[in-house]
Write a protein that holds these residues in place. Sequence first.
Motif, PDB file in Angstrom:
ATOM      1  N   ALA A 169       0.816  -1.212   0.000  1.00  0.00           N
ATOM      2  CA  ALA A 169       0.000   0.000   0.000  1.00  0.00           C
ATOM      3  C   ALA A 169       0.849   1.262   0.000  1.00  0.00           C
ATOM      4  O   ALA A 169       0.495   2.260  -0.641  1.00  0.00           O
ATOM      5  CB  ALA A 169      -0.934  -0.017   1.213  1.00  0.00           C
ATOM      6  N   LEU A 170       1.976   1.247   0.705  1.00  0.00           N
ATOM      7  CA  LEU A 170       2.834   2.433   0.744  1.00  0.00           C
ATOM      8  C   LEU A 170       3.431   2.706  -0.637  1.00  0.00           C
ATOM      9  O   LEU A 170       3.543   3.865  -1.058  1.00  0.00           O
ATOM     10  CB  LEU A 170       3.942   2.244   1.783  1.00  0.00           C
ATOM     11  CG  LEU A 170       4.933   3.408   1.929  1.00  0.00           C
ATOM     12  CD1 LEU A 170       4.193   4.708   2.260  1.00  0.00           C
ATOM     13  CD2 LEU A 170       5.977   3.098   2.996  1.00  0.00           C
ATOM     14  N   GLN A 171       3.811   1.656  -1.344  1.00  0.00           N
ATOM     15  CA  GLN A 171       4.348   1.843  -2.688  1.00  0.00           C
ATOM     16  C   GLN A 171       3.295   2.421  -3.630  1.00  0.00           C
ATOM     17  O   GLN A 171       3.595   3.299  -4.449  1.00  0.00           O
ATOM     18  CB  GLN A 171       4.884   0.509  -3.217  1.00  0.00           C
ATOM     19  CG  GLN A 171       6.127   0.039  -2.478  1.00  0.00           C
ATOM     20  CD  GLN A 171       6.431  -1.431  -2.694  1.00  0.00           C
ATOM     21  OE1 GLN A 171       5.644  -2.173  -3.286  1.00  0.00           O
ATOM     22  NE2 GLN A 171       7.578  -1.867  -2.212  1.00  0.00           N
ATOM     23  N   VAL A 172       2.056   1.964  -3.501  1.00  0.00           N
ATOM     24  CA  VAL A 172       0.974   2.511  -4.322  1.00  0.00           C
ATOM     25  C   VAL A 172       0.748   3.987  -3.980  1.00  0.00           C
ATOM     26  O   VAL A 172       0.528   4.823  -4.860  1.00  0.00           O
ATOM     27  CB  VAL A 172      -0.322   1.695  -4.134  1.00  0.00           C
ATOM     28  CG1 VAL A 172      -1.490   2.364  -4.851  1.00  0.00           C
ATOM     29  CG2 VAL A 172      -0.131   0.269  -4.661  1.00  0.00           C
ATOM     30  N   HIS A 173       0.835   4.319  -2.696  1.00  0.00           N
ATOM     31  CA  HIS A 173       0.688   5.718  -2.281  1.00  0.00           C
ATOM     32  C   HIS A 173       1.785   6.578  -2.903  1.00  0.00           C
ATOM     33  O   HIS A 173       1.509   7.690  -3.413  1.00  0.00           O
ATOM     34  CB  HIS A 173       0.734   5.807  -0.755  1.00  0.00           C
ATOM     35  CG  HIS A 173       0.755   7.220  -0.240  1.00  0.00           C
ATOM     36  ND1 HIS A 173      -0.347   8.057  -0.286  1.00  0.00           N
ATOM     37  CD2 HIS A 173       1.771   7.956   0.317  1.00  0.00           C
ATOM     38  CE1 HIS A 173      -0.026   9.231   0.214  1.00  0.00           C
ATOM     39  NE2 HIS A 173       1.248   9.198   0.583  1.00  0.00           N
ATOM     40  N   LYS A 174       3.022   6.101  -2.878  1.00  0.00           N
ATOM     41  CA  LYS A 174       4.126   6.858  -3.470  1.00  0.00           C
ATOM     42  C   LYS A 174       3.906   7.050  -4.967  1.00  0.00           C
ATOM     43  O   LYS A 174       4.219   8.114  -5.527  1.00  0.00           O
ATOM     44  CB  LYS A 174       5.457   6.142  -3.218  1.00  0.00           C
ATOM     45  CG  LYS A 174       5.932   6.192  -1.782  1.00  0.00           C
ATOM     46  CD  LYS A 174       7.280   5.489  -1.640  1.00  0.00           C
ATOM     47  CE  LYS A 174       7.799   5.561  -0.220  1.00  0.00           C
ATOM     48  NZ  LYS A 174       9.113   4.881  -0.080  1.00  0.00           N
ATOM     49  N   TYR A 175       3.360   6.041  -5.615  1.00  0.00           N
ATOM     50  CA  TYR A 175       3.053   6.136  -7.041  1.00  0.00           C
ATOM     51  C   TYR A 175       2.053   7.259  -7.303  1.00  0.00           C
ATOM     52  O   TYR A 175       2.211   8.058  -8.235  1.00  0.00           O
ATOM     53  CB  TYR A 175       2.519   4.780  -7.508  1.00  0.00           C
ATOM     54  CG  TYR A 175       1.793   4.774  -8.827  1.00  0.00           C
ATOM     55  CD1 TYR A 175       2.479   4.967 -10.028  1.00  0.00           C
ATOM     56  CD2 TYR A 175       0.420   4.548  -8.886  1.00  0.00           C
ATOM     57  CE1 TYR A 175       1.817   4.941 -11.244  1.00  0.00           C
ATOM     58  CE2 TYR A 175      -0.247   4.508 -10.100  1.00  0.00           C
ATOM     59  CZ  TYR A 175       0.444   4.708 -11.274  1.00  0.00           C
ATOM     60  OH  TYR A 175      -0.213   4.667 -12.474  1.00  0.00           O
ATOM     61  N   ARG A 176       1.033   7.342  -6.467  1.00  0.00           N
ATOM     62  CA  ARG A 176       0.011   8.377  -6.646  1.00  0.00           C
ATOM     63  C   ARG A 176       0.560   9.774  -6.366  1.00  0.00           C
ATOM     64  O   ARG A 176       0.230  10.741  -7.060  1.00  0.00           O
ATOM     65  CB  ARG A 176      -1.184   8.067  -5.750  1.00  0.00           C
ATOM     66  CG  ARG A 176      -1.966   6.843  -6.225  1.00  0.00           C
ATOM     67  CD  ARG A 176      -3.081   6.482  -5.276  1.00  0.00           C
ATOM     68  NE  ARG A 176      -3.899   5.396  -5.820  1.00  0.00           N
ATOM     69  CZ  ARG A 176      -4.607   4.562  -5.082  1.00  0.00           C
ATOM     70  NH1 ARG A 176      -4.621   4.679  -3.768  1.00  0.00           N
ATOM     71  NH2 ARG A 176      -5.321   3.610  -5.656  1.00  0.00           N
ATOM     72  N   VAL A 177       1.402   9.885  -5.340  1.00  0.00           N
ATOM     73  CA  VAL A 177       2.025  11.179  -5.034  1.00  0.00           C
ATOM     74  C   VAL A 177       2.920  11.604  -6.190  1.00  0.00           C
ATOM     75  O   VAL A 177       2.910  12.775  -6.608  1.00  0.00           O
ATOM     76  CB  VAL A 177       2.823  11.100  -3.716  1.00  0.00           C
ATOM     77  CG1 VAL A 177       3.681  12.343  -3.523  1.00  0.00           C
ATOM     78  CG2 VAL A 177       1.889  10.899  -2.536  1.00  0.00           C
ATOM     79  N   GLU A 186      -4.390  12.724 -10.779  1.00  0.00           N
ATOM     80  CA  GLU A 186      -4.375  11.327 -10.352  1.00  0.00           C
ATOM     81  C   GLU A 186      -3.876  10.425 -11.487  1.00  0.00           C
ATOM     82  O   GLU A 186      -4.172  10.691 -12.661  1.00  0.00           O
ATOM     83  CB  GLU A 186      -5.781  10.880  -9.939  1.00  0.00           C
ATOM     84  CG  GLU A 186      -6.212  11.366  -8.567  1.00  0.00           C
ATOM     85  CD  GLU A 186      -5.430  10.694  -7.452  1.00  0.00           C
ATOM     86  OE1 GLU A 186      -5.303   9.460  -7.459  1.00  0.00           O
ATOM     87  OE2 GLU A 186      -4.912  11.420  -6.580  1.00  0.00           O
ATOM     88  N   SER A 196      -1.997  -5.314  -4.682  1.00  0.00           N
ATOM     89  CA  SER A 196      -1.464  -4.630  -3.518  1.00  0.00           C
ATOM     90  C   SER A 196      -1.779  -5.451  -2.282  1.00  0.00           C
ATOM     91  O   SER A 196      -2.934  -5.630  -1.929  1.00  0.00           O
ATOM     92  CB  SER A 196      -2.059  -3.236  -3.393  1.00  0.00           C
ATOM     93  OG  SER A 196      -1.579  -2.587  -2.234  1.00  0.00           O
TER      94      SER A 196
END
Length: 203
Positions: A169-177, A186, A196
Amino acid sequence: EFYFDGNQLKSLPEPLPPRIDSLKVSGNALTTLPADLLRCCNLRNIRAYGNQLTAIPQSLCSCHNLCDVLLHGNDIRQLPDEIGHARSIRTLLVHDNNLESLPDSVADLRDLRWLYLYNNGIRELPESMLLRLPFLERLLIEANPLSGPTTWSLLSNIPGNLRLLGVDALQVHKYRVEAQEVLGREPPLLPPCVISGWMLPWG
């Protein structure tokens, strides 16, 4: 076949029998593998997970018949720079180690199908790694502190040959940022091959 799984071995005999095609020594207390692997010209499989290995001998890179290398659950800090010379490798499992980076030559393993990297300390990946591995089907990379740019590069350029890409989930968050920085909006939805989660099953 050299089969000594689960025997609390702290070392292996040297030299190894030169005609072996499989080295199966998982679940022991090994801190090193024999340095003379090159003598075993028929070696196709190395199964040495669940030991205390801290490094991989350079000679492994010259084993040109290797197919399966299973070294997860050790204390390996780095892979040899020349690992890409062992181009017949199809399965490379090095999850649950202490890797902080990957050598660029990993992307030269053109026959690679499965690459398991989860639960290490990797921040960067070789440039265009996925695009340089035309037969890669599975990449599991959860629980690595990938940088934002690395996560963006990984998840925005997923080739069609990849069937499963495991991220957290953290990697997906970094991708979105990172998408907000690069695109100003987005990002597109991730393809179905991206899962994920954590500790995806082997099968």
